[in-house]
Design a protein around this motif. Structure first.
Motif, PDB file in Angstrom:
ATOM      1  N   GLU A  24      10.946   5.771  -6.561  1.00 18.02           N
ATOM      2  CA  GLU A  24      12.356   6.008  -6.975  1.00 18.02           C
ATOM      3  C   GLU A  24      12.869   4.309  -7.015  1.00 18.02           C
ATOM      4  O   GLU A  24      12.148   3.707  -6.991  1.00 18.02           O
ATOM      5  N   ALA A  25      14.131   4.268  -7.653  1.00 18.88           N
ATOM      6  CA  ALA A  25      14.827   3.337  -7.871  1.00 18.88           C
ATOM      7  C   ALA A  25      15.993   3.175  -7.146  1.00 18.88           C
ATOM      8  O   ALA A  25      17.108   3.517  -7.409  1.00 18.88           O
ATOM      9  N   PRO A  26      15.865   3.059  -5.868  1.00 22.89           N
ATOM     10  CA  PRO A  26      16.897   2.874  -4.828  1.00 22.89           C
ATOM     11  C   PRO A  26      18.128   1.902  -5.119  1.00 22.89           C
ATOM     12  O   PRO A  26      19.329   2.059  -4.872  1.00 22.89           O
ATOM     13  N   ALA A  27      17.811   0.914  -5.720  1.00 25.29           N
ATOM     14  CA  ALA A  27      18.686  -0.228  -5.971  1.00 25.29           C
ATOM     15  C   ALA A  27      18.622  -0.294  -7.601  1.00 25.29           C
ATOM     16  O   ALA A  27      17.817  -0.115  -8.461  1.00 25.29           O
ATOM     17  N   GLU A  28      19.504  -1.211  -8.111  1.00 24.21           N
ATOM     18  CA  GLU A  28      19.777  -1.352  -9.357  1.00 24.21           C
ATOM     19  C   GLU A  28      18.475  -2.224  -9.942  1.00 24.21           C
ATOM     20  O   GLU A  28      18.192  -1.847 -10.995  1.00 24.21           O
ATOM     21  N   ALA A  29      18.062  -3.119  -9.183  1.00 24.66           N
ATOM     22  CA  ALA A  29      17.104  -3.946  -9.641  1.00 24.66           C
ATOM     23  C   ALA A  29      15.668  -3.770  -8.893  1.00 24.66           C
ATOM     24  O   ALA A  29      14.809  -4.710  -8.555  1.00 24.66           O
ATOM     25  N   GLY A  30      15.475  -2.487  -8.338  1.00 27.73           N
ATOM     26  CA  GLY A  30      14.182  -2.275  -7.582  1.00 27.73           C
ATOM     27  C   GLY A  30      13.509  -0.953  -7.804  1.00 27.73           C
ATOM     28  O   GLY A  30      14.077  -0.055  -8.250  1.00 27.73           O
ATOM     29  N   ILE A  31      12.239  -0.833  -7.542  1.00 25.55           N
ATOM     30  CA  ILE A  31      11.614   0.171  -7.560  1.00 25.55           C
ATOM     31  C   ILE A  31      10.821   0.433  -6.172  1.00 25.55           C
ATOM     32  O   ILE A  31      10.235  -0.525  -5.650  1.00 25.55           O
ATOM     33  N   LEU A  32      10.775   1.537  -5.654  1.00 26.56           N
ATOM     34  CA  LEU A  32      10.188   1.666  -4.284  1.00 26.56           C
ATOM     35  C   LEU A  32       8.923   2.814  -4.409  1.00 26.56           C
ATOM     36  O   LEU A  32       9.421   4.091  -4.929  1.00 26.56           O
ATOM     37  N   ILE A  33       7.660   2.462  -4.178  1.00 27.18           N
ATOM     38  CA  ILE A  33       6.861   3.626  -4.094  1.00 27.18           C
ATOM     39  C   ILE A  33       6.331   3.987  -2.677  1.00 27.18           C
ATOM     40  O   ILE A  33       6.083   3.020  -1.815  1.00 27.18           O
ATOM     41  N   THR A  34       6.555   5.252  -2.323  1.00 29.89           N
ATOM     42  CA  THR A  34       6.481   5.663  -0.839  1.00 29.89           C
ATOM     43  C   THR A  34       5.238   6.632  -0.814  1.00 29.89           C
ATOM     44  O   THR A  34       5.176   7.554  -1.650  1.00 29.89           O
ATOM     45  N   VAL A  35       4.192   5.993  -0.119  1.00 31.15           N
ATOM     46  CA  VAL A  35       3.166   6.792   0.179  1.00 31.15           C
ATOM     47  C   VAL A  35       3.137   7.575   1.484  1.00 31.15           C
ATOM     48  O   VAL A  35       3.251   6.783   2.392  1.00 31.15           O
ATOM     49  N   GLY A  36       3.418   8.561   1.427  1.00 34.77           N
ATOM     50  CA  GLY A  36       3.643   9.619   2.606  1.00 34.77           C
ATOM     51  C   GLY A  36       2.421  10.524   3.108  1.00 34.77           C
ATOM     52  O   GLY A  36       1.487  10.518   2.342  1.00 34.77           O
ATOM     53  N   ALA A  37       2.563  10.817   4.155  1.00 38.89           N
ATOM     54  CA  ALA A  37       1.545  11.825   4.948  1.00 38.89           C
ATOM     55  C   ALA A  37       0.080  11.035   5.271  1.00 38.89           C
ATOM     56  O   ALA A  37      -1.005  11.738   4.706  1.00 38.89           O
ATOM     57  N   VAL A  38      -0.046   9.899   5.253  1.00 32.65           N
ATOM     58  CA  VAL A  38      -0.975   8.793   5.624  1.00 32.65           C
ATOM     59  C   VAL A  38      -1.615   9.201   6.718  1.00 32.65           C
ATOM     60  O   VAL A  38      -1.112   8.757   7.758  1.00 32.65           O
ATOM     61  N   PRO A  39      -3.131   9.711   6.972  1.00 31.44           N
ATOM     62  CA  PRO A  39      -3.467   9.981   8.259  1.00 31.44           C
ATOM     63  C   PRO A  39      -3.910   8.296   8.710  1.00 31.44           C
ATOM     64  O   PRO A  39      -4.269   7.549   8.224  1.00 31.44           O
ATOM     65  N   ALA A  40      -3.296   8.420  10.202  1.00 34.81           N
ATOM     66  CA  ALA A  40      -3.421   7.065  10.912  1.00 34.81           C
ATOM     67  C   ALA A  40      -4.905   6.501  10.788  1.00 34.81           C
ATOM     68  O   ALA A  40      -5.143   5.399  10.984  1.00 34.81           O
ATOM     69  N   ALA A  41      -5.855   7.558  10.988  1.00 38.26           N
ATOM     70  CA  ALA A  41      -7.281   7.249  11.134  1.00 38.26           C
ATOM     71  C   ALA A  41      -7.654   6.689  10.146  1.00 38.26           C
ATOM     72  O   ALA A  41      -8.700   5.717   9.954  1.00 38.26           O
ATOM     73  N   TRP A  42      -7.055   7.199   8.726  1.00 38.42           N
ATOM     74  CA  TRP A  42      -7.577   6.661   7.356  1.00 38.42           C
ATOM     75  C   TRP A  42      -6.946   5.285   7.055  1.00 38.42           C
ATOM     76  O   TRP A  42      -7.574   4.439   6.485  1.00 38.42           O
ATOM     77  N   ALA A  43      -5.847   5.091   7.740  1.00 40.84           N
ATOM     78  CA  ALA A  43      -4.876   3.902   7.427  1.00 40.84           C
ATOM     79  C   ALA A  43      -5.153   2.409   8.040  1.00 40.84           C
ATOM     80  O   ALA A  43      -5.149   1.416   7.726  1.00 40.84           O
TER      81      ALA A  43
END
Length: 174
Positions: A109-128
């Protein structure tokens, strides 16, 4: 490795040229093909005091951050679904994004005019995390690959500001 790359290039070209391929899928395949082509050469273009990412020109000079975010999301989706054909021989191309657990979700997403945010969700704590509680090697490789993908659309230099500020956020689950 050359055999794998050649097979992937042939599949992408077939997808691009097929009459029933949708416009969005065709564009994503074209971007992936360009990305594969750029891996063999320079990843960025230097012009004077400016550095341009390998995919900087793809969305157009005056593309909005939301348009760039859409293109990055298409690239992520294409990498995740890309598989090696049974006939491909040689070394497998390592992709942290493709090899990450299938349960991970990606939001660009582009939450701000000059920014891009990639959110990686549902990451298992054991894998991270590793045994010591630090970020795992696989998670760090995933963040690096996502950052490289995002920065391929960016520019920077002495006399020009960055096109956008990019961030990767990780959301773990228990």
């Amino acid at each position: 490795m050359v055999g794998v790359t050649i097979g992937r290039i042939q599949r992408l070209r077939s997808l691009i040229e097929h009459p029933r391929t949708g416009a969005a899928e065709r564009a994503a395949a074209q971007r992936m093909l360009d990305r594969l082509s750029n891996k063999s050469g320079a990843t960025s273009v230097r012009s004077g005091d400016r550095d341009y990412g390998a995919r900087h020109a793809r969305p157009g000079r005056h593309a909005s951050p939301s348009r760039i975010a859409e293109m990055i999301a298409d690239d992520i989706a294409l990498v995740r679904t890309a598989t090696l054909a049974d006939g491909d021989v040689g070394l497998a191309v390592v992709s942290a994004l493709r090899d990450a657990p299938a349960q991970l979700t990606y939001t660009v997403e582009a939450p701000a005019e000059a920014g891009i945010l990639i959110t990686v969700g549902a990451v298992p704590a054991a894998w991270a995390t590793d045994a010591d509680g630090f970020d795992s090697v696989a998670l760090r490789a995933l963040v690096v690959e996502l950052t490289e993908l995002m920065n391929a659309y960016n520019h920077d230099g002495v006399d020009v500001a960055r096109r956008f500020v990019g961030r990767v956020r990780i959301q773990t689950v228990a």
